[in-house]
Design a protein around this motif. Sequence first.
Motif, PDB file in Angstrom:
ATOM      1  N   THR A   3       2.627   1.597  -3.659  1.00 49.80           N
ATOM      2  CA  THR A   3       1.583   1.955  -4.725  1.00 49.80           C
ATOM      3  C   THR A   3       0.867   3.305  -4.320  1.00 49.80           C
ATOM      4  O   THR A   3       0.355   3.755  -5.464  1.00 49.80           O
ATOM      5  CB  THR A   3       0.563   0.808  -4.869  1.00 49.80           C
ATOM      6  OG1 THR A   3       0.071   0.618  -3.768  1.00 49.80           O
ATOM      7  CG2 THR A   3       1.396  -0.554  -5.371  1.00 49.80           C
ATOM      8  N   THR A   4       0.712   3.701  -3.156  1.00 49.67           N
ATOM      9  CA  THR A   4      -0.048   4.894  -3.015  1.00 49.67           C
ATOM     10  C   THR A   4       0.586   5.906  -2.268  1.00 49.67           C
ATOM     11  O   THR A   4      -0.076   6.826  -1.944  1.00 49.67           O
ATOM     12  CB  THR A   4      -1.583   4.283  -2.270  1.00 49.67           C
ATOM     13  OG1 THR A   4      -1.244   3.905  -0.775  1.00 49.67           O
ATOM     14  CG2 THR A   4      -2.190   3.290  -2.971  1.00 49.67           C
ATOM     15  N   THR A  38       0.930  -1.190   0.031  1.00 48.99           N
ATOM     16  CA  THR A  38      -0.063  -0.001   0.153  1.00 48.99           C
ATOM     17  C   THR A  38       0.867   1.041   0.228  1.00 48.99           C
ATOM     18  O   THR A  38       0.569   2.193  -0.694  1.00 48.99           O
ATOM     19  CB  THR A  38      -0.779   0.109   1.269  1.00 48.99           C
ATOM     20  OG1 THR A  38      -1.742  -1.107   1.254  1.00 48.99           O
ATOM     21  CG2 THR A  38      -1.955   1.276   1.255  1.00 48.99           C
TER      22      THR A  38
END
Length: 305
Positions: free
Chosen positions: A66-67, A63
Amino acid sequence: MSGTFVPRRNARTARQIRWARHSVQAVILMWIAWIVWSKAVSGSGSASAEAFCPFGGFETAWTWITTGATVAHVHTANLVLAGVVIIMALIGRGFFCGWLCPLGSIQEAIRGMAHGVTSRAAWMRRTGRAISAQMPWWPRVDHVLRYGRYVVLVWAVGGAAITGVMVFREVDPWNALLSVAEFEISTAFVVLIVVLSMSVFIERPFCRYACPLGAVQGLIGKASPVAIQRNADACLGCQICNNACPMGIDVNQATRVTDTACIGCLECVAACPSQNALALTVTFPTRIPLRSSDVDTNSQEGALL
């Protein structure tokens, strides 16, 4: 080794190894006890349990990559601790598990106390041997159960990546341990009680069968240049090292102990009666020995201990 003189290890060496490790474990446990007490007194006080867990950094890794965000209940500290654990694993394999992990230390202490009680009662020793004799299948079951921590690792990391939630949190005994003073009956608390109860009979059951952080370290530790080296010529074949290993590794069958279950506790080294049979060594890609005085002329590993 019949007819060959084998130098015996100085008993003081074993005491020094165990004193060093147990001292570190005691300091960590006192720190954890202070955290638990602070939470009980203040109601909230210290940071949540997750802030002190390196595994949270691995759970949120996907997470975060990717974010740029983290999953719920994960702190920046988790990412830092995860990085520290990776470095530790690359340098010393399972050192974190064997020396620093408080949950592992508690399991080890419970098993040690249980063994201390049973070893002093003849009828308990006889009962234990009789039970073991009726369970010849246990080594095979134990071998299969050891894959459990990889299953938990995939579930915990994969679940967090897919759902954005720490799915392992609900059953994490570490989370329950730091909240134990709240006396909240949860799934994690039940798991903690089961783990501690199993510790009476099995050394480090959670570490062996279910710890995802231990699985991560074991895999990363495969790249570590540090490991226990066994000198077959000096080995007495007594299997004392096997009995001393809290993770049940067959040390006396290895040339170099690279098993992913190794926690770097050095109990096998401390227990070994032969001076030169077991040693903590480091092997660099360049194959340059650390100290030539500690290396046999045919050896390419440097001895640390």
